[in-house]
Design an enzyme around this catalytic site. Structure first.
Site, mmCIF file in Angstrom:
data_model
loop_
_atom_site.group_PDB
_atom_site.id
_atom_site.type_symbol
_atom_site.label_atom_id
_atom_site.label_comp_id
_atom_site.label_asym_id
_atom_site.label_seq_id
_atom_site.Cartn_x
_atom_site.Cartn_y
_atom_site.Cartn_z
ATOM 1 N N GLN A 100 0.811 -1.285 -0.281
ATOM 2 C CA GLN A 100 -0.101 -0.130 -0.349
ATOM 3 C C GLN A 100 0.660 1.020 0.294
ATOM 4 O O GLN A 100 1.724 1.639 0.953
ATOM 5 C CB GLN A 100 -0.637 0.463 1.101
ATOM 6 C CG GLN A 100 -2.113 0.832 1.078
ATOM 7 C CD GLN A 100 -2.965 1.539 2.183
ATOM 8 O OE1 GLN A 100 -2.428 1.513 3.753
ATOM 9 N NE2 GLN A 100 -4.296 1.100 2.009
ATOM 10 N N TYR A 172 -6.457 10.939 3.774
ATOM 11 C CA TYR A 172 -4.321 11.124 4.160
ATOM 12 C C TYR A 172 -4.582 11.740 2.874
ATOM 13 O O TYR A 172 -5.393 12.194 1.820
ATOM 14 C CB TYR A 172 -3.999 9.574 3.706
ATOM 15 C CG TYR A 172 -3.529 9.204 5.062
ATOM 16 C CD1 TYR A 172 -2.969 9.915 5.962
ATOM 17 C CD2 TYR A 172 -4.244 8.298 5.601
ATOM 18 C CE1 TYR A 172 -3.328 9.373 7.252
ATOM 19 C CE2 TYR A 172 -4.127 7.496 6.991
ATOM 20 C CZ TYR A 172 -4.184 8.217 7.618
ATOM 21 O OH TYR A 172 -3.880 7.969 8.831
ATOM 22 N N ARG A 222 -7.728 2.438 -3.168
ATOM 23 C CA ARG A 222 -8.336 2.586 -1.271
ATOM 24 C C ARG A 222 -8.944 3.611 -1.398
ATOM 25 O O ARG A 222 -8.982 4.964 -1.486
ATOM 26 C CB ARG A 222 -7.828 1.858 -0.696
ATOM 27 C CG ARG A 222 -8.601 1.439 0.343
ATOM 28 C CD ARG A 222 -7.599 0.978 1.993
ATOM 29 N NE ARG A 222 -8.492 0.063 2.340
ATOM 30 C CZ ARG A 222 -8.520 -0.410 3.452
ATOM 31 N NH1 ARG A 222 -7.752 0.662 4.622
ATOM 32 N NH2 ARG A 222 -9.306 -1.334 4.183
ATOM 33 N N GLY A 313 -8.657 -6.799 8.845
ATOM 34 C CA GLY A 313 -7.997 -6.198 10.155
ATOM 35 C C GLY A 313 -7.461 -6.854 11.539
ATOM 36 O O GLY A 313 -6.915 -7.430 11.415
ATOM 37 N N ARG A 314 -8.870 -6.288 12.106
ATOM 38 C CA ARG A 314 -8.210 -5.995 13.611
ATOM 39 C C ARG A 314 -8.992 -7.618 13.876
ATOM 40 O O ARG A 314 -7.849 -8.063 14.631
ATOM 41 C CB ARG A 314 -9.113 -5.883 14.562
ATOM 42 C CG ARG A 314 -9.348 -3.755 14.537
ATOM 43 C CD ARG A 314 -9.987 -3.097 15.260
ATOM 44 N NE ARG A 314 -11.197 -3.539 14.432
ATOM 45 C CZ ARG A 314 -11.969 -2.334 14.027
ATOM 46 N NH1 ARG A 314 -12.445 -2.246 15.500
ATOM 47 N NH2 ARG A 314 -13.154 -2.313 13.431
HETATM 48 C C1 LIG Z 1 -3.961 -0.913 13.276
HETATM 49 C C2 LIG Z 1 -4.940 -0.308 12.571
HETATM 50 C C3 LIG Z 1 -4.073 -0.034 11.129
HETATM 51 C C4 LIG Z 1 -4.675 0.499 10.230
HETATM 52 N N1 LIG Z 1 -3.494 1.006 9.198
HETATM 53 C C5 LIG Z 1 -3.925 1.294 8.249
HETATM 54 C C6 LIG Z 1 -3.074 1.368 7.010
HETATM 55 O O1 LIG Z 1 -2.121 1.094 7.442
HETATM 56 N N2 LIG Z 1 -4.120 1.362 5.619
HETATM 57 C C7 LIG Z 1 -5.293 1.394 5.505
HETATM 58 O O2 LIG Z 1 -5.872 2.083 4.766
HETATM 59 N N3 LIG Z 1 -6.109 1.339 6.576
HETATM 60 C C8 LIG Z 1 -5.687 1.116 7.833
HETATM 61 N N4 LIG Z 1 -6.447 0.929 8.632
HETATM 62 C C9 LIG Z 1 -8.183 0.084 8.257
HETATM 63 C C10 LIG Z 1 -8.154 -1.349 8.651
HETATM 64 O O3 LIG Z 1 -7.291 -1.861 6.680
HETATM 65 C C11 LIG Z 1 -10.177 -1.134 7.960
HETATM 66 O O4 LIG Z 1 -10.014 -0.776 7.312
HETATM 67 C C12 LIG Z 1 -10.300 -1.294 9.780
HETATM 68 O O5 LIG Z 1 -9.331 -2.065 10.710
HETATM 69 C C13 LIG Z 1 -11.610 -1.712 10.077
HETATM 70 O O6 LIG Z 1 -11.744 -3.219 9.171
HETATM 71 P P1 LIG Z 1 -11.670 -4.213 10.670
HETATM 72 O O7 LIG Z 1 -13.032 -3.515 11.006
HETATM 73 O O8 LIG Z 1 -11.462 -5.725 10.338
HETATM 74 O O9 LIG Z 1 -10.626 -4.427 11.419
HETATM 75 C C14 LIG Z 1 -5.584 0.206 10.042
HETATM 76 C C15 LIG Z 1 -6.246 0.309 10.874
HETATM 77 C C16 LIG Z 1 -6.221 -0.344 12.354
HETATM 78 C C17 LIG Z 1 -7.321 -1.257 13.262
#
Ligand SMILES: Cc1cc2nc3c(=O)[nH]c(=O)nc-3n(C[C@H](O)[C@H](O)[C@H](O)COP(=O)(O)O)c2cc1C
Length: 371
Positions: A100, A172, A222, A313-314
């Site tokens: 990314q 961003y 994205r 993600g999480r």
């Molecule tokens: C610790 C953390 C770091 C994240 N860093 C990014 C990132 O670098 N780039 C991005 O597009 N989204 C980032 N996100 C958003 C996640 O990609 C995702 O969209 C969001 O956590 C919701 O999905 P989930 O409920 O499965 O965690 C981040 C989320 C978390 C929790």
């Protein structure tokens, strides 16, 4: 067989072993110099092992695009050996690896960027406490950043990634150019909704140009469908963005949502989910990735009625064996909350772990048995 376990093929022939995607997640755990670290390789290897597609945390494309302490860079050839190790770690057990690429713009913490001066489309501070006002980029500087996205793509190819994801989401720089809140420019990068799409469009063209000779290389994009600022990006604006993405011909579109089922953050009367509206507009022309609190296999299956691929993600921080448990009929063993005793076992690097435990409500935390 469950839909999520089915293989998937992109239009350019790239095949995924299943429909699950490791969502991009920043972990604050690269070297302070911007190099990839051993900790992060271990963290990624554990989470990419079963998924079809693994997307890295965002890597900055220029020095003034840093967004987080201990983020990793793709702004110099010196980073290529480390990036190669990262790609190899993600691909070790068959996942396709996506880097990314991003620029934080006005969201950069001042102490991370040259002259302590964040930059953006216009000199408008983000709406949050203590935010500094960014410096508006000169037209030539904007062009240099577009070029940097192209160079980042060249490096991703040299490092062995299967693709790049242009990070146009989460407030961003790319989103800042699209937003009527942060973009008040009067040159070709500003103006009405079409003018404000010039920067994202030129970034896409430069990235695609850098990738044109790479075999089976994916270019994804994205975006966040709305923002809460006034004025701010609306779902109507996003229709125009989606049309532009379709015109430019991406390999996939990834909608960034905190909750997959969100209708609108701006208008509580909206009933249709944003993801449904976007899927209708795309109408199968380009693969669509959805994300946001898809905790259980049943929730993922339901999401796959609308999107082609589901990102977690999480969920994959909390339980890196999520998919393995589905594959071996042990769904009931999937962990849904973070066990605070398992940092080492989960291979979560300390800076990410500390961020998680210091930010209440960010992650579900498992109740600890009373002693
Ligand atoms: C610790 C953390 C770091 C994240 N860093 C990014 C990132 O670098 N780039 C991005 O597009 N989204 C980032 N996100 C958003 C996640 O990609 C995702 O969209 C969001 O956590 C919701 O999905 P989930 O409920 O499965 O965690 C981040 C989320 C978390 C929790």
């Amino acid at each position: 067989m469950k839909q999520l376990l089915q293989p998937f093929q992109f239009q350019n022939g790239v095949e995924l072993s299943n429909r699950l995607v490791l969502a991009p997640m920043t972990h604050y755990s690269s070297e302070p110099t911007g190099e990839v670290s051993e900790h992060e390789l271990t963290y990624y290897r554990k989470r990419a092992k079963n998924v079809g597609l693994a997307i890295t945390a965002c890597a900055y494309v220029t020095e003034n695009g840093k967004g987080f302490p201990n983020a990793f860079g793709v702004n110099d050839d010196k980073f290529i050996p480390g990036l190669r190790q990262l790609a190899e770690s993600l691909k070790a057990e068959g996942a396709k690896a996506i880097l990314q690429i991003f620029h934080a713009g006005r969201m950069s913490p001042p102490d991370l960027v040259p002259q302590n001066q964040p930059v953006s489309a216009s000199a408008v501070a983000p709406v949050r406490e203590g935010a500094v006002t960014p410096r508006a980029l000169e037209t030539e500087e904007v062009e240099a950043i577009i070029e940097a996205f192209g160079e980042a793509t060249r490096r991703a190819i040299e490092a062995g990634f299967d693709g790049v994801e242009i990070h146009g989401a989460n407030t961003y720089l790319i989103q800042q150019f699209f937003s009527p809140h942060s973009n008040r420019r009067t040159d070709r990068f500003g103006g009405d909704v079409h003018g404000r799409l010039t920067f994202p469009r030129e970034v896409i063209r430069r990235v695609k140009d850098a990738a044109k000779d790479a075999e089976q290389f994916l270019v994804g994009y994205r975006f966040s469908p709305e923002e809460v600022e006034e004025p701010g990006i609306t779902l109507d604006d996003t229709d125009v963005l989606v049309d532009m993405l379709l015109e430019e011909g991406l390999d996939y579109i990834h909608v960034s949502l905190w909750n997959f089922h969100t209708a609108s953050m701006r208008d509580e009367n909206v009933r249709e989910r944003a993801i449904d509206r976007i899927a209708k507009r795309i109408n199968g022309a380009v693969p669509l990735i959805g994300v946001g609190q898809l905790h259980t296999p049943a929730q993922v299956e339901d999401a796959l009625q609308v999107v082609d691929l589901a990102a977690l993600g999480r969920e994959l921080i909390i339980d890196p064996d999520w998919l393995e448990k589905v594959e071996s009929d042990r769904e009931d063993e999937i962990e849904t909350a973070l066990d605070l005793n398992k940092q080492a076992e989960l291979a979560v690097p300390a800076p990410l772990w500390n961020a998680i435990i210091s930010r209440a409500g960010w992650f579900p935390i498992k109740d600890q048995p009373k002693t």
